[in-house]
Design a protein around this motif. Structure first.
Motif, mmCIF file in Angstrom:
data_model
loop_
_atom_site.group_PDB
_atom_site.id
_atom_site.type_symbol
_atom_site.label_atom_id
_atom_site.label_comp_id
_atom_site.label_asym_id
_atom_site.label_seq_id
_atom_site.Cartn_x
_atom_site.Cartn_y
_atom_site.Cartn_z
ATOM 1 N N ALA A 8 0.810 -1.311 0.061
ATOM 2 C CA ALA A 8 -0.004 0.152 -0.016
ATOM 3 C C ALA A 8 0.762 1.082 0.009
ATOM 4 C CB ALA A 8 -0.832 0.127 0.965
ATOM 5 N N GLY A 9 2.035 1.275 0.365
ATOM 6 C CA GLY A 9 3.107 2.412 0.563
ATOM 7 C C GLY A 9 3.532 2.688 1.711
ATOM 8 N N GLU A 10 4.273 3.863 1.655
ATOM 9 C CA GLU A 10 5.012 4.186 3.052
ATOM 10 C C GLU A 10 4.062 5.041 4.050
ATOM 11 O OE1 GLU A 10 8.144 6.393 1.332
ATOM 12 O OE2 GLU A 10 9.441 4.545 1.697
ATOM 13 N N ARG A 11 3.170 5.464 3.343
ATOM 14 C CA ARG A 11 2.029 6.119 4.247
ATOM 15 C C ARG A 11 0.891 5.457 5.058
ATOM 16 N NH1 ARG A 11 2.289 10.930 7.010
ATOM 17 N NH2 ARG A 11 -0.005 11.314 6.208
ATOM 18 N N SER A 12 0.975 3.936 4.420
ATOM 19 C CA SER A 12 -0.225 3.103 4.873
ATOM 20 C C SER A 12 0.177 2.728 6.468
ATOM 21 C CB SER A 12 -0.264 2.076 4.094
ATOM 22 O OG SER A 12 0.962 1.160 4.264
ATOM 23 N N MET A 13 -0.912 1.964 7.047
ATOM 24 C CA MET A 13 -0.869 1.391 8.254
ATOM 25 C C MET A 13 -1.897 0.367 8.506
ATOM 26 S SD MET A 13 -2.368 4.527 10.850
ATOM 27 C CE MET A 13 -1.860 5.838 10.179
ATOM 28 N N LEU A 14 -1.496 -0.663 9.259
ATOM 29 C CA LEU A 14 -2.860 -1.491 9.659
ATOM 30 C C LEU A 14 -3.662 -0.874 10.457
ATOM 31 C CD1 LEU A 14 -0.777 -4.602 10.960
ATOM 32 C CD2 LEU A 14 -1.749 -4.229 8.800
ATOM 33 N N GLY A 15 -5.029 -1.228 10.305
ATOM 34 C CA GLY A 15 -6.169 -0.488 10.948
ATOM 35 C C GLY A 15 -7.066 -1.660 11.287
ATOM 36 N N GLY A 16 -8.098 -1.042 12.023
ATOM 37 C CA GLY A 16 -9.561 -1.646 12.056
ATOM 38 C C GLY A 16 -8.936 -2.802 13.270
ATOM 39 N N LEU A 17 -9.694 -3.892 13.041
ATOM 40 C CA LEU A 17 -9.581 -5.159 13.930
ATOM 41 C C LEU A 17 -8.204 -5.625 13.933
ATOM 42 C CD1 LEU A 17 -12.990 -6.855 13.918
ATOM 43 C CD2 LEU A 17 -12.113 -5.489 15.649
ATOM 44 N N THR A 18 -7.447 -5.646 12.754
ATOM 45 C CA THR A 18 -6.314 -6.083 12.403
ATOM 46 C C THR A 18 -5.290 -5.150 13.408
ATOM 47 O OG1 THR A 18 -6.667 -6.545 10.019
ATOM 48 C CG2 THR A 18 -4.368 -6.492 10.633
ATOM 49 N N ALA A 19 -5.208 -3.907 13.315
ATOM 50 C CA ALA A 19 -4.460 -3.191 14.346
ATOM 51 C C ALA A 19 -4.824 -3.459 15.891
ATOM 52 C CB ALA A 19 -4.608 -1.618 13.930
ATOM 53 N N ALA A 20 -6.069 -3.677 16.114
ATOM 54 C CA ALA A 20 -6.520 -4.164 17.509
ATOM 55 C C ALA A 20 -5.839 -5.219 17.628
ATOM 56 C CB ALA A 20 -7.930 -3.865 17.683
ATOM 57 N N GLY A 21 -5.824 -6.336 17.094
ATOM 58 C CA GLY A 21 -5.276 -7.562 17.225
ATOM 59 C C GLY A 21 -3.791 -7.406 17.731
ATOM 60 N N ARG A 22 -3.124 -6.517 16.925
ATOM 61 C CA ARG A 22 -1.816 -6.505 17.150
ATOM 62 C C ARG A 22 -1.472 -5.913 18.432
ATOM 63 N NH1 ARG A 22 3.403 -7.468 14.083
ATOM 64 N NH2 ARG A 22 2.692 -8.512 12.187
ATOM 65 N N GLN A 23 -2.371 -5.318 18.886
ATOM 66 C CA GLN A 23 -2.221 -4.639 20.154
ATOM 67 C C GLN A 23 -3.037 -5.334 21.323
ATOM 68 O OE1 GLN A 23 -2.231 -0.078 19.559
ATOM 69 N NE2 GLN A 23 -2.727 -0.926 17.588
ATOM 70 N N GLY A 24 -3.237 -6.452 20.938
ATOM 71 C CA GLY A 24 -3.855 -7.428 22.250
ATOM 72 C C GLY A 24 -5.299 -7.865 22.228
ATOM 73 N N LEU A 25 -6.167 -7.249 21.240
ATOM 74 C CA LEU A 25 -7.511 -7.469 21.450
ATOM 75 C C LEU A 25 -7.648 -8.972 20.778
ATOM 76 C CD1 LEU A 25 -10.557 -6.626 21.695
ATOM 77 C CD2 LEU A 25 -10.528 -6.153 19.170
ATOM 78 N N THR A 26 -8.467 -9.754 21.760
ATOM 79 C CA THR A 26 -8.670 -11.272 21.468
ATOM 80 C C THR A 26 -10.255 -11.618 21.244
ATOM 81 O OG1 THR A 26 -9.018 -11.902 23.683
ATOM 82 C CG2 THR A 26 -6.789 -11.930 22.661
ATOM 83 N N GLY A 27 -10.622 -12.557 20.466
ATOM 84 C CA GLY A 27 -11.843 -12.817 20.172
ATOM 85 C C GLY A 27 -12.599 -12.090 19.144
ATOM 86 N N TRP A 28 -11.773 -11.057 18.373
ATOM 87 C CA TRP A 28 -12.528 -10.317 17.225
ATOM 88 C C TRP A 28 -11.674 -10.712 16.037
ATOM 89 C CZ3 TRP A 28 -16.983 -7.325 17.337
ATOM 90 C CH2 TRP A 28 -17.546 -7.546 18.541
ATOM 91 N N ASP A 29 -10.931 -11.867 15.759
ATOM 92 C CA ASP A 29 -10.132 -12.137 14.597
ATOM 93 C C ASP A 29 -10.826 -12.084 13.310
ATOM 94 O OD1 ASP A 29 -7.963 -12.615 16.496
ATOM 95 O OD2 ASP A 29 -8.443 -14.694 16.742
ATOM 96 N N ARG A 30 -10.281 -11.525 12.415
ATOM 97 C CA ARG A 30 -10.755 -11.636 11.021
ATOM 98 C C ARG A 30 -9.788 -12.226 10.030
ATOM 99 N NH1 ARG A 30 -14.538 -10.610 13.832
ATOM 100 N NH2 ARG A 30 -16.112 -9.284 13.932
ATOM 101 N N ASP A 31 -10.165 -12.820 9.090
ATOM 102 C CA ASP A 31 -9.212 -13.339 7.983
ATOM 103 C C ASP A 31 -8.896 -12.254 7.198
ATOM 104 O OD1 ASP A 31 -9.760 -16.124 8.647
ATOM 105 O OD2 ASP A 31 -11.447 -16.175 7.301
ATOM 106 N N ALA A 32 -9.289 -11.239 6.752
ATOM 107 C CA ALA A 32 -8.861 -10.187 6.062
ATOM 108 C C ALA A 32 -8.284 -9.410 6.778
ATOM 109 C CB ALA A 32 -10.050 -9.586 5.374
ATOM 110 N N VAL A 33 -6.885 -8.727 6.133
ATOM 111 C CA VAL A 33 -6.112 -7.714 6.715
ATOM 112 C C VAL A 33 -6.705 -6.550 6.490
ATOM 113 C CG1 VAL A 33 -3.743 -6.768 6.955
ATOM 114 C CG2 VAL A 33 -3.968 -9.247 6.539
ATOM 115 N N THR A 34 -6.724 -5.496 7.352
ATOM 116 C CA THR A 34 -7.420 -4.198 7.003
ATOM 117 C C THR A 34 -6.298 -2.948 7.094
ATOM 118 O OG1 THR A 34 -9.356 -4.678 8.176
ATOM 119 C CG2 THR A 34 -8.848 -2.307 7.815
#
Length: 308
Positions: A68-94
């Motif tokens: 996506a490029g240098e200004r992009s970042m993980l977001g949504g539940l993907t970002a939340a999962g990276r920071q410890g949120l459990t039980g809300w996993d999704r197959d797609a990367v946001t």
């Protein structure tokens, strides 16, 4: 390949963007040769890997942001999962992007364009670019078409002690305009007031709708055997009477589990404490009938006409 580039690729778990290789003096012809000989693998037109085979979840996330490029970042539940949120996993990367989506789509990746200031959203932690926890969850919630997953994610991130209701409310204001901002604040207020489950939040919404007093949630009680129990919702009524509502999370397919729940309820009943039970389904879909039953038991409020 110099040591700096080798370290960069290692920190990105074997993934590297063509633009990064070009900066280190490695041209596309060399990259294509490595791919043809099977040493590297082309993952997208913009990203290659120095490893072959199926990618791990973490590698897929690196692939998404590098594509996506240098200004992009993980977001949504993907970002939340990276920071410890459990039980809300999704197959797609946001992935959040701040430019036009003029590049090729990637299977299993959802790109969202945002005009919000990325410097505000981005977490300062080193490693893969990732959105801060609070805005990641709130932006996920704001894009939902129905309220239940939206409020459920907000409740989960607080209940798992990854943030606080006060911090989430601050971000609701920082993200203005934010869809459903007022309902989000009410939910966070309920969580701060002691609601510990989605069903308890639904009970509080029912109370507001029908003018019932808000309950006290998760009050500690000792049963006749001396064991500590936690009740879902309680109301202190006149004449030293307490009305207790216990919400079952689902339909009981196990008869023994249902019997154990009923036994626990009986053992906290006293002459001044009445315990009634309902299902989470009733709270969500038959709230008018439930509210009318509670009013009939002595709770002050407006009896819904549909349930009278």
């Amino acid at each position: 390949m110099d040591d700096v580039l080798r370290a960069l690729i290692g920190s990105q778990q074997g993934l590297v963007a063509r633009r990064q290789l070009t900066r280190h003096g490695i041209g596309w012809e060399h990259v294509d040769h490595q791919v043809r000989t099977g040493r590297w693998a082309e993952r997208t037109p913009r990203v290659v890997s120095t490893v072959t085979g199926e990618l791990t979840r973490s590698q897929r996330e690196w692939l998404a942001v590098l594509h996506a490029g240098e200004r992009s970042m993980l977001g949504g539940l993907t970002a939340a999962g990276r920071q410890g949120l459990t039980g809300w996993d999704r197959d797609a990367v946001t992935v959040y992007v701040d430019d036009e989506l003029s590049f090729e789509p990637v299977n299993g990746v959802r790109f969202f364009r945002s005009r919000r200031p990325f410097d505000l959203l981005r977490h300062p932690r080193p490693g893969i670019p990732v959105c801060r926890l609070e805005p990641a969850v709130l932006l996920f919630a704001a894009y939902q078409t129905t309220p239940r997953p939206a409020h459920g994610a907000i409740a989960a991130v607080v209940q798992q002690r990854l943030t606080t209701p006060e911090r989430m409310v601050e971000w609701v204001d920082l993200l203005r305009p934010l869809r459903w901002a007022k309902p989000f604040k009410r939910t966070l207020s309920d969580i701060a007031g002691g609601a510990h489950s989605g069903a308890e939040l639904d009970v509080r919404r029912m109370c507001r709708r029908y003018g019932l007093p808000l309950p006290t949630g998760q009050r500690a009680r000792f049963d006749r055997a001396g064991k500590r129990r936690w009740t879902d919702c309680e109301w202190d009524l006149p004449d030293d009477l307490t009305l207790v509502l216990e919400v079952e999370g689902g339909f009981h397919l196990d008869v023994r589990a249902a019997m154990a729940d009923h036994r626990r309820a009986r053992r906290i009943i006293t002459r001044h404490r009445v315990v009634v039970r309902c299902s989470a389904y009733e709270v969500r879909h038959e709230a008018a009938e439930l509210a009318a039953d509670l009013v009939a038991l002595g709770l002050p409020g407006r009896v819904p006409h549909t349930a009278a």
